[in-house]
Design a protein around this motif. Structure first.
Motif, PDB file in Angstrom:
ATOM      1  N   ILE A   4       0.845  -1.390   0.129  1.00 23.74           N
ATOM      2  CA  ILE A   4      -0.017  -0.035  -0.225  1.00 23.74           C
ATOM      3  C   ILE A   4       0.826   1.279   0.060  1.00 23.74           C
ATOM      4  N   LYS A   5       1.977   1.138   0.573  1.00 19.61           N
ATOM      5  CA  LYS A   5       2.846   2.237   0.728  1.00 19.61           C
ATOM      6  C   LYS A   5       3.564   2.285  -0.558  1.00 19.61           C
ATOM      7  N   LEU A   6       3.892   1.224  -1.372  1.00 24.74           N
ATOM      8  CA  LEU A   6       4.856   1.594  -2.479  1.00 24.74           C
ATOM      9  C   LEU A   6       3.918   1.402  -3.822  1.00 24.74           C
ATOM     10  N   PHE A   7       2.905   1.198  -3.968  1.00 20.05           N
ATOM     11  CA  PHE A   7       2.028   0.605  -4.923  1.00 20.05           C
ATOM     12  C   PHE A   7       0.809   1.621  -5.045  1.00 20.05           C
ATOM     13  N   PRO A   8       0.221   1.539  -6.244  1.00 19.02           N
ATOM     14  CA  PRO A   8      -1.040   2.479  -6.381  1.00 19.02           C
ATOM     15  C   PRO A   8      -2.233   1.351  -5.946  1.00 19.02           C
ATOM     16  N   LEU A   9      -2.192   1.024  -4.464  1.00 18.09           N
ATOM     17  CA  LEU A   9      -3.043   0.138  -3.997  1.00 18.09           C
ATOM     18  C   LEU A   9      -3.835   0.580  -2.680  1.00 18.09           C
ATOM     19  N   GLY A  10      -5.171   0.826  -2.497  1.00 16.50           N
ATOM     20  CA  GLY A  10      -6.025   1.207  -1.707  1.00 16.50           C
ATOM     21  C   GLY A  10      -5.942   0.369  -0.649  1.00 16.50           C
ATOM     22  N   GLN A  11      -6.405   0.807   0.658  1.00 22.57           N
ATOM     23  CA  GLN A  11      -6.706   0.011   1.739  1.00 22.57           C
ATOM     24  C   GLN A  11      -7.797  -1.108   1.479  1.00 22.57           C
ATOM     25  N   THR A  12      -8.763  -0.864   0.769  1.00 26.77           N
ATOM     26  CA  THR A  12     -10.122  -1.756   0.444  1.00 26.77           C
ATOM     27  C   THR A  12      -9.377  -2.902  -0.576  1.00 26.77           C
ATOM     28  N   SER A  13      -8.452  -2.284  -1.726  1.00 30.29           N
ATOM     29  CA  SER A  13      -7.900  -3.109  -2.528  1.00 30.29           C
ATOM     30  C   SER A  13      -7.027  -4.279  -1.845  1.00 30.29           C
ATOM     31  N   GLY A  14      -6.387  -3.779  -0.810  1.00 29.72           N
ATOM     32  CA  GLY A  14      -5.440  -4.640  -0.305  1.00 29.72           C
ATOM     33  C   GLY A  14      -6.418  -5.781   0.579  1.00 29.72           C
ATOM     34  N   GLN A  15      -7.399  -5.426   1.298  1.00 29.60           N
ATOM     35  CA  GLN A  15      -8.246  -6.369   1.758  1.00 29.60           C
ATOM     36  C   GLN A  15      -8.807  -7.283   0.979  1.00 29.60           C
ATOM     37  N   LEU A  16      -8.990  -6.994  -0.315  1.00 31.87           N
ATOM     38  CA  LEU A  16      -9.581  -7.790  -1.400  1.00 31.87           C
ATOM     39  C   LEU A  16      -8.526  -8.623  -1.661  1.00 31.87           C
ATOM     40  N   LEU A  17      -7.232  -8.252  -1.866  1.00 32.36           N
ATOM     41  CA  LEU A  17      -6.331  -9.193  -2.194  1.00 32.36           C
ATOM     42  C   LEU A  17      -6.053 -10.451  -0.997  1.00 32.36           C
ATOM     43  N   ILE A  18      -6.121  -9.778   0.115  1.00 28.76           N
ATOM     44  CA  ILE A  18      -6.018 -10.771   1.272  1.00 28.76           C
ATOM     45  C   ILE A  18      -7.326 -11.868   1.285  1.00 28.76           C
TER      46      ILE A  18
END
Length: 262
Positions: free
Chosen positions: A202-216
């Motif tokens: 999330i800090k390095l990539f154009p990735l939001g918090q919700t997208s991070g949870q979707l990946l999980i």
């Protein structure tokens, strides 16, 4: 007014009873009587030692992820998903979790358990294929060992001060003390790693918090298969080389601008 007084008395009575139970709990390991996954005391300790907020410095490392993104190897969420899935299906299934399985105590002999832990700790450190990956493992292991000493966790005082300990071995030591079985321990270990990787991405990539949870959410179904695979790995087959991660961690040393230590 009478109702208020009765409620207050009931709360006081419950508070005294709770204090007595807490006092009694200090006299023994609360996880020792019921080592199953349904034991709330065991679950509490598992959540604590799997938490990314544990004071061992896990947030400072990316395990090569920062370099992989900087080099353009990972450009989209699909790339990140593939990277993390490969780590789970290869590194965790064939190296990390088989090592954890062997590091967890298997009997009542504390001396034998510590010798076994030391043996597989050496194997674990030998499998770190770059200086950065080994440094991360040793520094986090040392920090967790210090925490274990502060918590009077059995085995921590017996560990030789001059001997490096991997994070995995220190984690296994804590799980063994609180009677956390392999399956929940493996799940907690995966969660600790995965949450750190998503936080770094999330800090390095154009990735939001919700997208991070979707990946999980997308990676979660693989966990059961990974743990089952890890159980089948023979002693001589423990260990695998993920050349992409190794190269990324090595190239990270010369990266122009760095947010993480690996």
């Amino acid at each position: 007014m009478g109702t208020v007084i009765k409620v207050a008395e009931a709360r006081t009575s419950r508070g005294l009873s709770a204090n007595a139970r807490v006092s009694n709990a200090h006299t023994a390991n609360p996880c020792s009587s019921n080592p199953s996954a349904s034991n709330p005391a065991m679950l509490f300790q598992l959540l604590r030692f799997s938490s990314p907020s544990l004071p061992i410095g896990g947030f400072a490392w990316s395990q090569g992820l920062e370099s992989a993104i900087d080099l353009g190897w990972l450009k989209h969420e699909e790339d990140l998903h593939g990277w993390l899935l490969a780590m789970l299906e290869q590194s965790f299934a064939h190296q990390e979790l088989p090592l954890l399985l062997r590091m967890l105590p298997g009997g009542d002999d504390a001396k034998t358990g510590l010798d076994t832990l030391a043996y597989w700790n050496e194997r674990s450190l030998a499998l770190r294929e770059s200086a950065e990956l080994r440094l991360e493992d040793v520094q986090m292991g040392r920090a967790l060992l210090q925490l274990a000493l502060s918590l009077n966790i059995g085995g921590a005082k017996s560990w030789p001060a001059e001997k490096d300990i991997s994070y995995l071995a220190a984690f296994a030591m804590a799980c063994g003390y609180y009677n956390i079985d392999f399956e929940p321990a493996a799940t907690g270990y995966i969660w600790s790693w995965l949450d750190n990787q998503i936080a770094a991405a999330i800090k390095l990539f154009p990735l939001g918090q919700t997208s991070g949870q979707l990946l999980i959410e997308q990676l979660a179904p693989a966990i059961t298969v990974v743990i089952d695979t890890a159980r089948q790995v023979a002693d001589d087959d423990v260990g695998i080389s993920l050349q992409g991660q190794v190269m990324a961690s090595m190239l990270h040393e010369s990266q122009y601008s760095r947010m993480f230590r690996s």
